[in-house]
Design an enzyme around this catalytic site. Structure first.
Site, mmCIF file in Angstrom:
data_model
loop_
_atom_site.group_PDB
_atom_site.id
_atom_site.type_symbol
_atom_site.label_atom_id
_atom_site.label_comp_id
_atom_site.label_asym_id
_atom_site.label_seq_id
_atom_site.Cartn_x
_atom_site.Cartn_y
_atom_site.Cartn_z
ATOM 1 N N LYS A 20 1.889 1.927 8.469
ATOM 2 C CA LYS A 20 1.260 3.241 8.486
ATOM 3 C C LYS A 20 0.023 3.222 7.600
ATOM 4 O O LYS A 20 0.043 2.667 6.503
ATOM 5 C CB LYS A 20 2.238 4.317 8.011
ATOM 6 C CG LYS A 20 3.401 4.535 8.954
ATOM 7 C CD LYS A 20 4.226 5.736 8.551
ATOM 8 C CE LYS A 20 3.442 7.007 8.769
ATOM 9 N NZ LYS A 20 4.246 8.204 8.429
ATOM 10 N N GLU A 74 2.798 7.032 2.426
ATOM 11 C CA GLU A 74 2.979 7.067 3.884
ATOM 12 C C GLU A 74 3.933 5.988 4.378
ATOM 13 O O GLU A 74 4.545 6.132 5.428
ATOM 14 C CB GLU A 74 1.626 6.909 4.580
ATOM 15 C CG GLU A 74 0.715 8.117 4.476
ATOM 16 C CD GLU A 74 1.211 9.290 5.294
ATOM 17 O OE1 GLU A 74 1.836 9.054 6.349
ATOM 18 O OE2 GLU A 74 0.992 10.431 4.882
ATOM 19 N N GLU A 104 7.969 2.569 7.057
ATOM 20 C CA GLU A 104 7.137 1.969 8.102
ATOM 21 C C GLU A 104 5.936 1.270 7.453
ATOM 22 O O GLU A 104 5.020 1.908 6.960
ATOM 23 C CB GLU A 104 6.686 3.047 9.085
ATOM 24 C CG GLU A 104 7.848 3.727 9.790
ATOM 25 C CD GLU A 104 7.414 4.928 10.598
ATOM 26 O OE1 GLU A 104 6.684 4.761 11.598
ATOM 27 O OE2 GLU A 104 7.790 6.063 10.205
ATOM 28 N N GLU A 141 9.019 18.230 10.947
ATOM 29 C CA GLU A 141 8.865 17.171 9.952
ATOM 30 C C GLU A 141 9.006 17.740 8.554
ATOM 31 O O GLU A 141 8.438 18.786 8.238
ATOM 32 C CB GLU A 141 7.479 16.510 10.038
ATOM 33 C CG GLU A 141 7.176 15.781 11.315
ATOM 34 C CD GLU A 141 5.797 15.146 11.279
ATOM 35 O OE1 GLU A 141 5.181 15.110 10.194
ATOM 36 O OE2 GLU A 141 5.335 14.696 12.332
#
Length: 414
Positions: free
Chosen positions: A322, A328, A319, A265
């Site tokens: 999250k 985030e 997203e 990541e």
């Protein structure tokens, strides 16, 4: 209207990518997170993955909809076993049942090549999860052997960079003393099974926590004076390479210098809260755009100059469900409607020196469980560099579809 617009975006993206990206030799992958309620269906994600030249996808689960949709596409997959399943994998029967249902069932049509067991377990301060991690890895590995799949599917787990006690200078990299007892048997497992060591590395967090001391240009791969490791005399002009080499040093300190390191990541948010210094669209564009360029150069880190970079960049989509700070929910390369979150700014003329040397739409429901806001995990794009020939050619091939795609999508949105 929204559906027709998405499908039009997808058709444009696919037509552009089909003309350009097949000539690329590079191998790009992307982490596909689904903590959202407004994402395209997996069938509609395929052209988006292809539009960025991706040939590898990393999941945090083994979503059957995704694995079925990507059958016969040639895209390689890393599937994940969630933290909540670790204790069950101690049972050989349950481990084999999981592999049969989530891996074997999709082979060979879907190219599953790796299974990640849990995520950042050792830094969650959960004794139960830590105790179950290696047994779960061993259980899944045994199941693969019994099913005759161990030669094509590997087993690993992803760690936070917080497993390191010292990360700078890179030559002094070492693991936290309190984790050595847990991590050494895992490293032995990797050595025996020839599986990679995965680390989640985010220069963004280093900058956010100390913006006055950390150079923004250094973390964004922008031109800068860089730093010199006083022991190795290697020169570093970006933080990610320094972090990777710190991991190599930590592995070597425990006798595992030959283990391959993959970055599972890394990424940069395009938006954040007021106290999230550096979380801007411009910085996200620079970080990921320069990262793409770096990979196209097909040059390793100073400690491993001849080793291809294997990097999973977060993430395919923003997203919206999250937890945690605004950042985030804003790591995606794409918006849910299929349009780019920003231009990557890649072209064939603004090359930068990132090589360090010695100074001499339709929606789907959420599948993965939300991760802790304290986790350093924020994304998943896998880029495994295997580009042959001139890096400028690679950048040039990457530029045109991205610029065309972005411009068309932007104009359609208005």
């Amino acid at each position: 209207m929204e559906h027709s617009r998405f499908y039009y975006h997808v058709s444009l993206i696919l037509s552009i990518s089909g003309l350009v990206f097949p000539v690329m030799v590079g191998s790009i992958g992307i982490n596909y997170g689904q903590i959202a309620n407004n994402l395209p269906t997996p069938d509609n994600v395929i052209p988006l993955v292809k539009s960025i030249g991706a040939t590898k996808v990393k999941l945090y689960d083994a979503d059957p909809r995704v694995l079925k949709a990507f059958a016969n596409t040639g895209v390689e997959f890393i599937v994940g076993l969630g933290n909540e399943y670790l204790s069950k994998m101690r049972d050989p029967d349950k481990a084999q049942a999981w592999v049969k249902a989530n891996v074997q069932a999709y082979l060979p049509a879907t190219k599953i090549t790796c299974i990640t067991i849990g995520n950042e377990i050792l830094t969650l301060n959960d004794t139960s999860l830590t105790d179950n991690l290696l047994p779960a890895m061993q259980g899944i590995q045994t199941a693969l052997v019994n099913l005759g799949l161990d030669k094509q599917v590997s087993v690993t787990t992803a760690h936070s960079l917080a497993v390191l006690d010292v990360s700078f200078p890179p030559s002094a990299g070492s693991f936290r003393k309190d984790l050595v007892g847990s991590i050494t048997p895992i490293l032995n497992f990797h050595a025996k099974t020839n599986s990679p060591f995965l680390i989640n590395a985010y220069p963004f967090f280093a900058f956010k926590s100390n913006p006055k001391q950390v150079s923004l240009d250094f973390v964004l791969f922008q031109p800068n004076q860089g730093v010199v490791d006083p022991k190795s005399n290697f020169h570093y002009d970006n933080m990610l390479f320094a972090q990777i080499d710190a991991v190599y040093s930590a592995l070597a300190s425990l006798g595992y210098s030959k283990l391959p390191v993959h970055i599972s990541e890394t990424g940069w948010p395009s938006k954040g809260d007021e106290d999230e210094v550096g979380a801007t669209l411009e910085n996200a564009k620079k970080y990921n755009g320069n990262l793409f360029k770096t990979i196209c150069q097909r040059k390793g880190t100073p400690m491993r100059p001849n080793t291809d970079l294997n990097i999973y960049v977060f993430a395919l989509f923003n997203e919206n469900m999250k937890p945690g700070p605004t950042s985030e929910r804003n790591y995606g390369l794409f918006k849910p409607d299929g349009s780019p979150a920003y231009l990557l700014g890649i072209n064939g003329t603004d090359a930068i020196s990132t090589n360090s040397t010695p100074t001499t739409a339709a929606t789907t429901t959420t599948s993965p469980a939300p991760r802790s806001p304290e986790s350093s995990s924020t994304g998943y794009l896998s880029i495994s560099a295997a580009v042959k020939g001139r890096w400028i050619s690679c950048i040039g091939q990457l530029l045109f579809p991205l610029l065309l795609l972005s411009c068309l999508a932007f104009r359609l949105a208005f």
